[in-house]
Design an enzyme around this catalytic site. Structure first.
Site, PDB file in Angstrom:
ATOM      1  N   ASP A 144     -38.764  -5.531 -20.665  1.00  0.00           N
ATOM      2  CA  ASP A 144     -40.142  -5.135 -20.962  1.00  0.00           C
ATOM      3  C   ASP A 144     -40.360  -5.453 -22.444  1.00  0.00           C
ATOM      4  O   ASP A 144     -39.865  -4.747 -23.313  1.00  0.00           O
ATOM      5  CB  ASP A 144     -40.305  -3.630 -20.677  1.00  0.00           C
ATOM      6  CG  ASP A 144     -41.623  -3.071 -21.219  1.00  0.00           C
ATOM      7  OD1 ASP A 144     -42.507  -3.872 -21.569  1.00  0.00           O
ATOM      8  OD2 ASP A 144     -41.755  -1.825 -21.281  1.00  0.00           O
ATOM      9  N   LYS A 185     -47.109  -8.967 -30.265  1.00  0.00           N
ATOM     10  CA  LYS A 185     -47.674  -9.150 -28.926  1.00  0.00           C
ATOM     11  C   LYS A 185     -49.207  -9.152 -28.978  1.00  0.00           C
ATOM     12  O   LYS A 185     -49.870  -9.682 -28.097  1.00  0.00           O
ATOM     13  CB  LYS A 185     -47.171  -8.016 -28.041  1.00  0.00           C
ATOM     14  CG  LYS A 185     -47.317  -8.279 -26.560  1.00  0.00           C
ATOM     15  CD  LYS A 185     -46.570  -7.214 -25.810  1.00  0.00           C
ATOM     16  CE  LYS A 185     -47.106  -7.007 -24.431  1.00  0.00           C
ATOM     17  NZ  LYS A 185     -46.470  -5.879 -23.770  1.00  0.00           N
ATOM     18  N   ASP A 243     -51.662   2.150 -17.318  1.00  0.00           N
ATOM     19  CA  ASP A 243     -50.596   1.778 -18.264  1.00  0.00           C
ATOM     20  C   ASP A 243     -51.192   1.677 -19.672  1.00  0.00           C
ATOM     21  O   ASP A 243     -51.805   0.674 -20.029  1.00  0.00           O
ATOM     22  CB  ASP A 243     -49.999   0.431 -17.806  1.00  0.00           C
ATOM     23  CG  ASP A 243     -48.869  -0.036 -18.710  1.00  0.00           C
ATOM     24  OD1 ASP A 243     -48.576   0.638 -19.699  1.00  0.00           O
ATOM     25  OD2 ASP A 243     -48.277  -1.095 -18.414  1.00  0.00           O
ATOM     26  N   GLU A 302     -46.891  -5.897 -16.209  1.00  0.00           N
ATOM     27  CA  GLU A 302     -46.311  -4.578 -16.501  1.00  0.00           C
ATOM     28  C   GLU A 302     -46.685  -3.513 -15.461  1.00  0.00           C
ATOM     29  O   GLU A 302     -45.802  -2.833 -14.938  1.00  0.00           O
ATOM     30  CB  GLU A 302     -46.727  -4.141 -17.906  1.00  0.00           C
ATOM     31  CG  GLU A 302     -45.975  -4.933 -18.961  1.00  0.00           C
ATOM     32  CD  GLU A 302     -46.648  -4.990 -20.306  1.00  0.00           C
ATOM     33  OE1 GLU A 302     -47.623  -4.254 -20.526  1.00  0.00           O
ATOM     34  OE2 GLU A 302     -46.194  -5.787 -21.159  1.00  0.00           O
TER      35      GLU A 302
END
Lengths: 615, 124
Positions: A10, A73, A203, A178
Site C-alpha cells: 500500500d 503521491k 477510504d 485501494e
C-alpha cells in the site's frame, strides 16, 4: 505451508505498508525503524552523507528542512501548473519547481551536490525501502508486488506509479485500487465469501479520499461505482489545523508563520517544519480528547517555553467542516451513480487514518442511520492486507474462489468532427475491457483519419484530458462516408489504456506519452465530474448544435461530390453550384452559428436537393 | 389524430422509446465489446475473463428482451372506447415491436455464438 513470492504494497501519501501471505494467513511486514507497527512513513531525507527513508527521514524535518521530501503521491503524474499543486505548496517545507517538460520537481542537496528529484524518484525510494523491509522479514528479496493506487487516479497517475515501481526494480503483475483492496481484505478475512450483498468502502487517507460501492456475490468482488478526490485527505486537515495554530500564535505573539513566501529565511522554514510536526500530534490527540495544548517554545525558539495555546476539538471541526461535508457529498454522489440508497448498503467499511476523526463518524452515522459503521478491519493495514491476498492469488498460493473486478473511473473515447466526445468505454465499466467502434470518413477523397483520445465525462471534448493522438493514412479515396476505420480501446487489468486503429487489414498501435499528458495540465477526475454535473444542460445543447453543424458539413460534402456526377442540365448545375457555394461560405464563416440558423441552412439545401434528386 | 391520443397506442410508443430503444443501445454496446475482444488486443487470460463477463451480460440482455415481449403481450388491445381502425393500428404497432424484439434476440444468439467460438479458440 507456503509463502507467496509476490508481496502486497500500500503506497500511501503519508505511510506505506507491505504485507505477505504466509502459512495460511496475511502477515504485515514489520519495519524495525518505525514506531508505528508495520507502517513506513512515505518520506525521504536527502542528507549530506546519507539517504534516509521512513521514520528516520521524518526526524530530519527540522535539521535537514528543504531536503526532506514527502507527500509525493499528491504530485505523481501531475503537471506543475495543476491547481491542486499550487494549493499544497503553502506548508511544504521543501521547494517545488517545474522542469523543462513542465513536470514538478523538488530541488535538493544530496551528498553535497545540488540536483532535482521527481515524485516518481521519491516514490521509487519508498518502494525500495518496502522491498528492504520485506527482504529482512522473509529472508529473500521480493521482485514482484501488487501495488495499490487510489480509485480516482487517472491514466497518467497510474502510469507514473508503474514507472516508480520499475525504478525500484519491482515487477507489478497487478495494480489494484485501494478501496477494492480493502473490500477484498474484508471479504476474505471476515469470511464473508458466501451470499450476495453490497458494501460501501469509505477510504479517507492521508492524501486522497476514495469511496466505492462494491457488490460481493459469492466471493466475486465487483466495483459498481467509484467516487472520490485525489486531493482530499488528512494532509488538508493538517493544513487547516496549521492555519488555526498559526493564527493563534500570531494573536499571542505577533509572529506570523503563514507569511513564509514573503519571509523565506532559514528560521521561518525551520519554524514551519516544527509547526507541521506539532500539527500531526494535535490532530491525533483531538480524535480522543476534547482539547490539547501546544507550547509556543516548541515551535518558535525566541518564545517562552511555558507559553501555550489551547486547541479545542470544536475549533478543528469548524475549520475542517467543508472537507468533511465534501466527503459526504461525494459518498452520496457515488451511491447515486450505483443507483442505490443508503439503506441498500449492508456494511460501511472505514479505511484510512482520517476515519478516526469523531466528526467524520458522526456525519457518516447521519447518512447511514440504520447501519453500523464497520471499523473491524485495521484502518491503516486493510489496504495492504487486500493487496497481499490478491498477490497470493496471482502467485497461485491461495486457491479460494474469490475474484476482483475493478471499474474505470472515467469514460474513454475520441473526438468526432465538431469536437463532440464519442464515448467508447463508459465510466464505471468493468476492466479488463476492449471495445471496437467504427468511424467513417467525413470529407470527400479523405485519405487519413486522425483520432484524439480523451478521458472525460462531458459530451464535448473541450474540458477532457487528451491522452494522445493516433492517425491512419493512405485510405482509399471516395465519397464522404464510403471508407471506414475501426478504433479499439482496450483497458488491461491495471486500467492502463492501449489504442489500436485498423483499416483494410492494417493495424496501428498507439503508445501513450504520459509526459505529454502532464504537460497539458491534466484535469483531475473530481474536477471533470464536477464540471460535467454543473454544465450538463448547456453541454447537451452545445453537443446537439455541433452535431447539427456536422450534419450540414456532411450534406455539403455529398453535394460537392455528386454535383458533377449526376445528369443535371447546365442551368440546374449553375443554380445548384451557386447555392452550394453560398451555404459553404456561410458554414465556414459561422462556426458559432445557432442551432436554428444551422437548421435553416440545412432546410434551404434540402429543398434544392429534393428538386434535383441530388441527396 | 386518434393515434396520438389513444392510451393503448401511447403505451406502445412508450415501450418503443423506453425499453426497446435501451435494448438497441445495449445490443450495440455488446457488439462493440465482442468486436473489441475479437481483435485479440488483451492477453488470453484477460480476454477469457472479459468473455465470461460478456456472457453474463448477454444472458441479462436476453432476459430483458423476454421481459419486453411479456410487456408487449400484456398490452390490452380491446379497449371499449377504441374504434376498430385504431385497434388495427395498435395491433400493427404491437406486431412491429414484437418483430423488433425478436430481431434483437436473433442478434443476441449470433453474438453468443461468436462469444462461445472465441472462448473456445482462446482456451485451445
Amino acid at each position: 505451508m507456503t509463502t507467496s513470492s509476490i508481496i502486497g504494497i500500500d503506497l500511501g501519501t503519508t505511510y506505506s505498508v507491505a504485507a505477505v501471505y504466509r502459512n495460511g494467513h496475511v502477515e504485515m511486514l514489520p519495519n524495525s525503524q518505525s514506531t508505528r507497527k508495520s507502517t513506513t512513513a512515505s518520506c525521504v531525507s536527502y542528507g549530506k552523507n546519507e539517504l534516509l527513508v521512513g521514520e528516520p527521514a521524518t526526524k530530519k524535518f527540522v535539521s535537514n528542512h528543504g531536503n526532506v521530501v514527502y507527500d509525493m503521491k499528491r504530485l505523481i503524474g501531475k503537471a506543475y501548473c495543476d491547481q491542486t499543486v499550487e494549493q499544497s505548496k503553502k506548508y511544504w517545507i521543501f521547494k517545488l519547481e517545474p522542469d523543462y517538460d513542465g513536470n514538478p520537481v523538488v530541488p535538493i542537496k544530496h551528498f553535497g551536490e545540488q540536483r532535482t528529484v521527481r515524485p516518481e524518484d521519491v516514490s521509487a525510494s519508498v518502494l525500495k525501502k518496502m522491498v528492504e523491509v520485506a527482504e529482512k522479514a522473509l529472508g529473500v528479496k521480493p521482485t514482484k508486488a501488487v501495488i495499490t493506487v487510489p480509485a480516482y487516479f487517472n491514466q497518467a497517475q497510474k502510469q507514473a506509479t508503474l514507472d516508480a515501481a520499475k525504478h525500484a526494480g519491482l515487477e507489478v503483475p497487478e495494480l489494484i485500487t485501494e478501496p477494492a483492496a480493502a473490500a477484498y481484505a474484508f471479504t476474505f478475512d471476515k469470511n464473508r465469501l458466501n451470499g450476495k450483498y453490497d458494501l460501501l468502502v469509505y477510504d479517507f487517507g492521508g492524501g486522497t479520499f476514495d469511496v466505492v460501492v462494491v457488490t460481493v456475490d459469492n466471493g466475486k468482488v465487483k466495483i459498481k461505482a467509484i467516487g472520490g478526490d485525489t486531493y482530499l485527505g488528512g494532509r488538508d486537515i493538517d493544513d487547516k489545523l496549521a492555519d488555526l495554530i498559526a493564527q493563534k500564535i500570531y494573536d499571542e505573539s505577533n509572529v506570523d508563520l503563514r507569511e513564509v513566501d514573503k519571509d523565506n529565511s532559514k528560521d521561518t522554514r525551520r519554524n514551519k517544519a516544527k509547526l507541521m510536526k506539532a500539527v500531526e500530534g494535535v490532530k491525533i490527540t483531538l480524535s480522543d480528547e476534547l482539547e490539547t495544548n501546544v507550547y509556543l517554545g516548541d515551535i518558535i525558539n525566541k518564545l517562552e517555553d511555558a507559553d501555550e495555546i489551547i486547541i479545542r476539538r470544536g475549533e478543528l471541526e469548524k475549520a475542517c467542516e467543508d472537507i468533511f461535508v465534501k466527503t459526504i457529498e461525494l459518498t452520496k454522489r457515488t451511491l447515486k451513480d450505483a443507483k442505490m440508497s443508503p439503506s441498500d448498503i449492508k456494511e460501511v467499511l472505514l479505511v484510512g487514518g482520517s476515519t478516526r476523526i469523531p466528526r467524520v463518524l458522526q456525519l457518516l452515522g447521519d447518512l447511514f442511520p440504520d447501519r453500523k459503521l464497520n471499523q473491524t478491519i485495521d484502518a491503516d493495514e486493510a489496504v495492504a492486507y487486500g493487496a497481499a491476498i490478491r498477490a497470493a492469488q496471482i502467485d497461485g498460493v491461495i486457491k479460494a474462489d474469490i475474484s476482483l473486478t475493478e471499474a474505470t473511473p472515467l469514460s474513454l473515447g475520441t473526438d468526432t468532427v465538431g469536437d463532440c466526445f464519442s464515448e467508447i468505454i463508459p465510466r464505471n465499466s468493468s476492466v479488463p475491457i476492449a471495445r471496437k467502434s467504427r468511424y467513417y470518413t467525413s470529407a470527400n477523397n479523405q485519405t487519413r483519419i486522425h483520432f484524439n483520445i480523451y478521458e472525460g465525462v462531458r459530451p464535448i471534448v473541450d474540458e477532457s484530458n487528451r491522452l494522445g493522438t493516433i492517425e491512419i493514412n493512405d485510405l482509399d479515396k471516395g465519397e464522404a462516408g464510403s471508407q471506414y476505420v475501426d478504433l479499439t480501446l482496450s483497458l488491461d487489468k491495471n486500467g492502463i489504456l492501449n489504442v489500436f486503429v485498423e483499416y483494410n487489414g492494417r493495424t496501428k498501435h498507439m503508445i501513450i506519452n504520459y509526459v505529454g499528458v502532464r504537460k497539458s495540465c491534466a484535469r483531475s477526475i473530481e474536477q471533470m465530474i464536477n464540471d460535467a454535473e454543473r454544465y450538463a444542460g448547456s453541454d447537451k445543447l452545445e453537443r446537439i448544435r455541433r452535431e447539427k453543424r456536422f450534419d450540414l458539413s456532411a450534406i455539403l460534402e455529398k453535394i460537392g461530390y455528386r454535383i458533377d456526377k449526376t445528369g443535371l442540365t447546365n442551368s440546374e448545375k449553375t443554380e445548384m453550384q451557386k447555392k452550394y457555394d453560398e451555404v459553404k461560405k456561410w458554414h465556414e464563416q459561422n462556426a458559432k452559428a445557432s442551432l436554428i440558423d444551422i437548421e435553416m441552412q440545412i432546410e434551404s439545401l434540402r429543398k434544392i436537393c429534393e428538386r434535383f434528386f441530388l441527396v | 389524430v386518434e393515434a396520438d391520443t389513444d392510451e393503448t397506442y401511447k403505451k406502445l410508443v412508450g415501450v418503443e422509446r423506453g425499453t426497446i430503444a435501451s435494448l438497441h443501445q445495449k445490443a450495440h454496446e455488446l457488439m462493440e465489446e465482442l468486436r473489441g475482444l475479437e481483435g485479440g488486443y488483451l492477453t488470453s487470460e484477460q480476454t477469457q475473463e472479459s468473455l465470461n463477463k460478456l456472457g453474463k451480460r448477454l444472458r441479462l440482455f436476453s432476459e430483458e428482451c423476454m421481459r419486453a415481449l411479456m410487456t408487449l403481450d400484456a398490452v390490452d388491445l380491446t379497449g371499449v372506447d377504441t374504434s376498430e381502425t385504431q385497434r388495427n393500428i395498435n395491433r400493427e404497432k404491437r406486431k412491429t415491436l414484437v418483430q423488433t424484439v425478436q430481431e434483437l434476440l436473433r442478434h443476441h444468439d449470433a453474438l453468443e455464438d461468436r462469444r462461445v467460438q472465441l472462448s473456445t479458440e482462446r482456451s485451445t
